[in-house]
Design a protein around this motif. Structure first.
Motif, PDB file in Angstrom:
ATOM      1  N   ASP A   1      48.754 -18.888  55.650  1.00  0.00           N
ATOM      2  CA  ASP A   1      48.847 -20.240  55.114  1.00  0.00           C
ATOM      3  C   ASP A   1      49.382 -21.198  56.172  1.00  0.00           C
ATOM      4  OD1 ASP A   1      48.405 -19.749  52.053  1.00  0.00           O
ATOM      5  OD2 ASP A   1      49.841 -18.216  52.676  1.00  0.00           O
TER       6      ASP A   1
ATOM      7  N   LYS B   1      40.237 -20.222  50.547  1.00  0.00           N
ATOM      8  CA  LYS B   1      41.414 -19.444  50.946  1.00  0.00           C
ATOM      9  C   LYS B   1      41.075 -18.390  51.981  1.00  0.00           C
ATOM     10  CE  LYS B   1      45.541 -17.567  50.572  1.00  0.00           C
ATOM     11  NZ  LYS B   1      46.733 -18.233  51.112  1.00  0.00           N
TER      12      LYS B   1
ATOM     13  N   LEU C   1      42.980 -21.239  60.358  1.00  0.00           N
ATOM     14  CA  LEU C   1      43.431 -22.344  59.509  1.00  0.00           C
ATOM     15  C   LEU C   1      43.455 -23.663  60.269  1.00  0.00           C
ATOM     16  CD1 LEU C   1      46.480 -20.553  57.852  1.00  0.00           C
ATOM     17  CD2 LEU C   1      44.419 -21.296  56.635  1.00  0.00           C
TER      18      LEU C   1
ATOM     19  N   ASN D   1      47.366 -32.946  52.049  1.00  0.00           N
ATOM     20  CA  ASN D   1      47.664 -31.703  52.762  1.00  0.00           C
ATOM     21  C   ASN D   1      47.624 -31.871  54.280  1.00  0.00           C
ATOM     22  OD1 ASN D   1      47.543 -29.642  50.444  1.00  0.00           O
ATOM     23  ND2 ASN D   1      45.582 -30.687  50.211  1.00  0.00           N
TER      24      ASN D   1
ATOM     25  N   ALA E   1      42.241 -24.229  50.645  1.00  0.00           N
ATOM     26  CA  ALA E   1      42.741 -23.388  49.557  1.00  0.00           C
ATOM     27  C   ALA E   1      43.493 -24.198  48.511  1.00  0.00           C
ATOM     28  CB  ALA E   1      43.637 -22.296  50.132  1.00  0.00           C
ATOM     29  N   VAL E   2      44.486 -24.971  48.927  1.00  0.00           N
ATOM     30  CA  VAL E   2      45.277 -25.758  47.984  1.00  0.00           C
ATOM     31  C   VAL E   2      44.500 -26.977  47.503  1.00  0.00           C
ATOM     32  CG1 VAL E   2      47.370 -27.136  47.698  1.00  0.00           C
ATOM     33  CG2 VAL E   2      47.480 -24.964  48.924  1.00  0.00           C
TER      34      VAL E   2
ATOM     35  N   TYR F   1      51.699 -23.420  56.131  1.00  0.00           N
ATOM     36  CA  TYR F   1      53.147 -23.620  56.192  1.00  0.00           C
ATOM     37  C   TYR F   1      53.822 -22.667  57.176  1.00  0.00           C
ATOM     38  CZ  TYR F   1      54.338 -19.340  53.629  1.00  0.00           C
ATOM     39  OH  TYR F   1      54.510 -18.026  53.278  1.00  0.00           O
TER      40      TYR F   1
ATOM     41  N   THR G   1      49.086 -20.460  46.206  1.00  0.00           N
ATOM     42  CA  THR G   1      48.169 -21.550  46.522  1.00  0.00           C
ATOM     43  C   THR G   1      47.877 -22.390  45.285  1.00  0.00           C
ATOM     44  OG1 THR G   1      47.114 -20.348  48.347  1.00  0.00           O
ATOM     45  CG2 THR G   1      45.818 -22.064  47.273  1.00  0.00           C
TER      46      THR G   1
ATOM     47  N   SER H   1      48.301 -12.774  52.909  1.00  0.00           N
ATOM     48  CA  SER H   1      47.953 -14.188  52.903  1.00  0.00           C
ATOM     49  C   SER H   1      48.336 -14.838  54.230  1.00  0.00           C
ATOM     50  CB  SER H   1      48.680 -14.896  51.759  1.00  0.00           C
ATOM     51  OG  SER H   1      48.402 -16.275  51.751  1.00  0.00           O
TER      52      SER H   1
END
Length: 334
Positions: free
Chosen positions: A49, A327, A319, A219, A155-156, A51, A127, A47
């Motif tokens: 992401d 995602k 991203l 987000n 994704a989220v 973060y 997610t 994954s």
């Protein structure tokens, strides 16, 4: 006996916008002489992401491995909980092979039924859990509420928006392209979409939510978030999940001012940042709720899958470039 593993590490301090030059591919030898309780895993999917960007700046030093969750296959095992050939969720980072001693970093892959296994990193993984807890435990939408979600094509955000829709809310998604706006309204069933790059966000909010916004799942941060906060109804609730638009800023000198404070005070808003790890003990309940939504046809996802371990940094950078729906995952092997 030993085997070779590849891993991606931080090549230089993460400041400003992330680039390929921030990452370096390394190899290391792993002993395959396992001790009792240990397992040897190989990555199947990794994954990436948002973060990871602030995490790298805040917590990693040069030479440290990038952290991430992956779906892995157990190659060798001296742990009866994780037999050979079983699939696991492993919080072990950007690496191909891992000798795992700390079982806190491993979880059994949940039952996926006919859903592709890769979704255990997406709408049925961290997610989805992030979206679930932020929406249900902080925003707490009620039928008839007006809900706004930023990065609603991500994704989220896409999961959070569908949870609100399944609750009986009017849901407005904010995205960065017409393609994403079309996807969230025509495929996911949201009531309205705002393209923050071409639309006047404030004007669109006044048009689509004339009585204000009751729940806000953010987000992104930045100007779009500020516009929503200032258009919220009295007593509104906001869940702050991420701030991807600000991740390249100096954390001690943010580019955004404090103008939204006036709206927060005047409208008596509840604004809460959160981390999904706070609900670790009840993840199985959230997974069950998300899986039920999938079975009912109320939760759908989309994946952009990169092929090959060499593509992990490229997938990560995507991203922050926009253009993807849903995602982003990297497939390492079948």
């Amino acid at each position: 006996m030993s085997t070779r593993s590849q891993k991606w590490v931080l090549a230089k301090t993460m400041k400003g916008s992330a680039t390929l030059t921030h990452f370096r591919l390394e190899e290391e030898d792993l002993s395959t002489d396992l001790q009792d309780g240990e397992v040897l895993c190989e990555a199947i999917y990794i994954s990436v992401d948002p973060y990871m960007r602030p995490y790298a700046e805040r917590s990693l030093t040069v030479g440290s491995m990038m952290m991430a969750e992956q779906i892995a296959r157990v190659l060798q095992s001296k742990n009866p909980r994780f037999p050979v050939d079983s699939l696991v969720l492993a919080n072990v980072g950007w690496r191909t092979l891992t000798r795992v001693s700390d079982m806190k970093s491993l979880r059994q892959l949940p039952i996926m039924g006919d859903v592709p296994v890769s979704n255990a990193l997406g709408m049925l993984g961290l997610t989805g859990l992030t979206a679930y807890y932020g929406m249900t435990h902080i925003c707490k939408p009620r039928a008839g509420d007006v809900v706004v979600v930023t990065s609603a094509g991500g994704a989220v955000g896409s999961v959070a928006a569908q949870i609100a829709k399944a609750t009986g809310c009017k849901v407005i998604g904010i995205c960065g392209s017409d393609e994403k706006c079309h996807w969230i309204t025509h495929d996911l069933g949201l009531d309205a979409a705002i393209n923050y790059k071409t639309d006047d966000v404030t004007a669109k909010l006044q048009e689509t939510a004339p009585n204000g916004v009751n729940c806000f799942f953010d987000n992104v941060g930045g100007d779009s978030a500020g516009a929503v906060i200032c258009h919220m109804a009295v007593g509104g609730r906001a869940a702050l999940c991420g701030a991807i638009s600000l991740y390249s800023d100096d954390i001690h000198r943010p580019s955004q001012g404090l103008s939204i404070y006036r709206a927060i005070v005047a409208k008596q808003l509840t604004v809460q940042g959160f981390n999904v790890l706070n609900w670790f003990s009840s993840w199985h309940e959230a997974y069950r709720a998300l899986y039920d939504l999938v079975l009912e046809g109320k939760l759908r996802g989309k994946e952009l899958i990169y092929e090959g371990f060499d593509k992990v940094p490229e997938a990560f950078l995507k991203l922050f470039q926009g253009g993807n729906l849903g995602k982003i995952i990297v497939k390492i092997r079948d």
